[in-house]
Design a protein around this motif. Structure first.
Motif, PDB file in Angstrom:
ATOM      1  N   GLY A   1      -4.186  34.987  -0.036  1.00  0.00           N
ATOM      2  CA  GLY A   1      -3.401  34.793  -1.263  1.00  0.00           C
ATOM      3  C   GLY A   1      -2.082  34.102  -0.967  1.00  0.00           C
ATOM      4  O   GLY A   1      -1.655  33.191  -1.690  1.00  0.00           O
ATOM      5  N   ALA A   2      -1.428  34.529   0.123  1.00  0.00           N
ATOM      6  CA  ALA A   2      -0.165  33.899   0.520  1.00  0.00           C
ATOM      7  C   ALA A   2      -0.389  32.430   0.868  1.00  0.00           C
ATOM      8  O   ALA A   2       0.392  31.547   0.489  1.00  0.00           O
ATOM      9  CB  ALA A   2       0.440  34.645   1.707  1.00  0.00           C
ATOM     10  N   LEU A   3      -1.488  32.157   1.583  1.00  0.00           N
ATOM     11  CA  LEU A   3      -1.798  30.776   1.982  1.00  0.00           C
ATOM     12  C   LEU A   3      -2.050  29.888   0.755  1.00  0.00           C
ATOM     13  O   LEU A   3      -1.524  28.769   0.662  1.00  0.00           O
ATOM     14  CB  LEU A   3      -3.042  30.766   2.898  1.00  0.00           C
ATOM     15  CG  LEU A   3      -3.547  29.372   3.292  1.00  0.00           C
ATOM     16  CD1 LEU A   3      -2.597  28.726   4.297  1.00  0.00           C
ATOM     17  CD2 LEU A   3      -4.959  29.433   3.862  1.00  0.00           C
ATOM     18  N   LEU A   4      -2.840  30.387  -0.193  1.00  0.00           N
ATOM     19  CA  LEU A   4      -3.157  29.576  -1.378  1.00  0.00           C
ATOM     20  C   LEU A   4      -1.907  29.255  -2.182  1.00  0.00           C
ATOM     21  O   LEU A   4      -1.731  28.137  -2.658  1.00  0.00           O
ATOM     22  CB  LEU A   4      -4.176  30.301  -2.268  1.00  0.00           C
ATOM     23  CG  LEU A   4      -5.619  29.824  -2.101  1.00  0.00           C
ATOM     24  CD1 LEU A   4      -6.159  30.174  -0.734  1.00  0.00           C
ATOM     25  CD2 LEU A   4      -6.508  30.372  -3.194  1.00  0.00           C
ATOM     26  N   GLY A   5      -1.051  30.263  -2.340  1.00  0.00           N
ATOM     27  CA  GLY A   5       0.176  30.027  -3.100  1.00  0.00           C
ATOM     28  C   GLY A   5       1.008  28.934  -2.452  1.00  0.00           C
ATOM     29  O   GLY A   5       1.547  28.048  -3.125  1.00  0.00           O
ATOM     30  N   ASP A   6       1.087  28.983  -1.125  1.00  0.00           N
ATOM     31  CA  ASP A   6       1.864  27.997  -0.381  1.00  0.00           C
ATOM     32  C   ASP A   6       1.233  26.598  -0.525  1.00  0.00           C
ATOM     33  O   ASP A   6       1.884  25.647  -0.977  1.00  0.00           O
ATOM     34  CB  ASP A   6       1.931  28.435   1.095  1.00  0.00           C
ATOM     35  CG  ASP A   6       2.737  27.475   1.962  1.00  0.00           C
ATOM     36  OD1 ASP A   6       3.570  26.714   1.425  1.00  0.00           O
ATOM     37  OD2 ASP A   6       2.536  27.488   3.198  1.00  0.00           O
TER      38      ASP A   6
END
Ligand code: AR6
Ligand code: MG
Length: 353
Positions: free
Chosen positions: A19-24
């Motif tokens: 989730g953190a990766l996708l947001g970034d």
């Protein structure tokens, strides 16, 4: 822990880092735009999810580069080792500097390298004439700490702070990281099948931040409880439901690189996206979280990344569209960090791996 529960928790670990990766990766193309049109974003997400759409992989930025360093350091040392973390940040930055790092944090990396890591906290304390950075750079990378400390709240608070202080010595900088870590931790401990009480989620954060901000009482600050103040705004906005205009959200909560004006915003995005949002057409609340976070403009990659970490930890990996994931650089490595952290935590607490 029963087997079904451990499978769910493993999925929540992956959901958090993915989730953190996708947001970034998905938020980065819109960074610094004052406001992003919801129509444009709807098309962008629809295309990325579409079966036939081919697109180059979306590159990650400093948010993920630094998250990677924390995950690798925790996995290798099985504790938070500030010197090791400082070395990894510096090595990562100098081997791949063009990832959109904060303008001033780079000075910390240079000084750490020059002083050969004797004092991993020293250079951060010298930033901004001794006041330290209040940027959101410590909050954006803290997710692996929340996973590592799944079983210990006290450790979570102290470790999030120490992980932050390598670059962010201002109380707003490190407390932003602590708040983000606590929000992820709360999500990990909730079951999405049972539904979310958004009011309790915020009230729990306010109670926890009250204990943390007590430490700042002697600092003579204008507002000695800034994060509690912002979280109260989050609650008031949530109480008003879907009628709140984006401009008002930005005015009250902020959308910039200051941790105080982005971490509570990310929390609000996750919580508001529990319900439908006008102009965002998706049945998937994880996607809705990202799409809404990016639509607010400003520091889109970091706000979406923090909101994505909290949402992913709540919904789990299975709730995140595979098509969206495929567009992100470093996906398989990030999944592996989450799996390895889960195995480490499971081994320490004797749950089935
Ligand atoms: N006084 C004035 N300005 C400040 C202060 C302060 N005490 N602290 C921070 N700033 P930095 P980060 C402003 O460089 O937190 C990337 O885009 C100042 O303008 O410590 O790691 C990421 O994706 C400074 O340049 O780095 C994140 O969005 C800025 O805040 C973000 O940058 C960033 O602080 C993370 O940046
Ligand atoms: Mg950013």
């Amino acid at each position: 822990m029963a087997l079904a529960e451990s499978i769910l928790l493993a999925s929540k670990f992956r959901g958090c880092l993915v989730g953190a990766l996708l947001g970034d990766c998905l938020g980065a193309p819109y960074e610094a735009e004052t406001k992003v049109s919801k129509i444009v974003l709807q098309k962008y997400f629809d295309k990325l999810e579409g079966q036939y759409f081919k697109s180059p992989v979306k590159p990650y930025t400093d948010d993920t580069a630094m998250t990677k360093c924390i995950a690798e350091s925790l996995l290798e040392h099985k504790k938070l080792d500030a010197s090791d973390l400082a070395k990894r940040f510096v090595k990562e930055y100098f081997s791949d500097p063009r990832r959109g790092y904060g303008a001033n944090v780079v000075d910390v990396f240079r000084k750490l390298r020059t002083q050969k890591f004797v004092d991993p906290f020293g250079p951060a304390r010298e930033q901004f004439e001794g006041s330290g950075s209040y940027g959101n750079g410590a909050a954006m990378r803290v997710s692996p700490v929340a996973l590592f400390c799944h079983d210990s709240y006290d450790e979570l608070v102290s470790m999030a702070r120490v992980s932050a202080e390598v670059t962010h010595a201002n109380h707003l900088g490190f407390n932003g990281a602590v708040l983000q870590a606590i929000a992820v931790h709360q999500s990990l401990h909730l079951n999405a099948k049972e539904g979310l009480d958004v009011t309790s989620f915020v009230l729990d954060l306010i109670t926890k931040m009250a204990a943390i901000e007590k430490d700042d009482e002697g600092l003579g600050l204008e507002d000695p409880t800034p994060y509690q103040t912002q979280l109260k705004h989050v609650k008031e906005l949530l109480d008003r439901g879907d009628g709140v205009e984006d401009a008002e959200v930005v005015r009250q909560l902020g959308n910039n690189v200051a941790a105080l004006f982005s971490v509570p915003t990310a929390i609000y995005c996750f919580l508001r996206a529990q319900e439908d949002i006008e102009g965002i057409k998706t049945d998937n609340p994880f996607r809705r979280t990202l799409q809404y976070a990016i639509s607010l403009g400003g520091d889109t990659d970091t706000i979406a990344s923090m909101a994505g970490a909290i949402a992913g930890a709540y919904y789990g990996h299975g709730a995140i569209s595979e098509a969206l994931q495929r567009h992100c650089e470093l996906l398989s490595e990030v999944v592996k960090y989450a799996e390895d952290l889960y195995v480490l935590v499971a081994a320490q607490s004797n749950v089935p791996p």
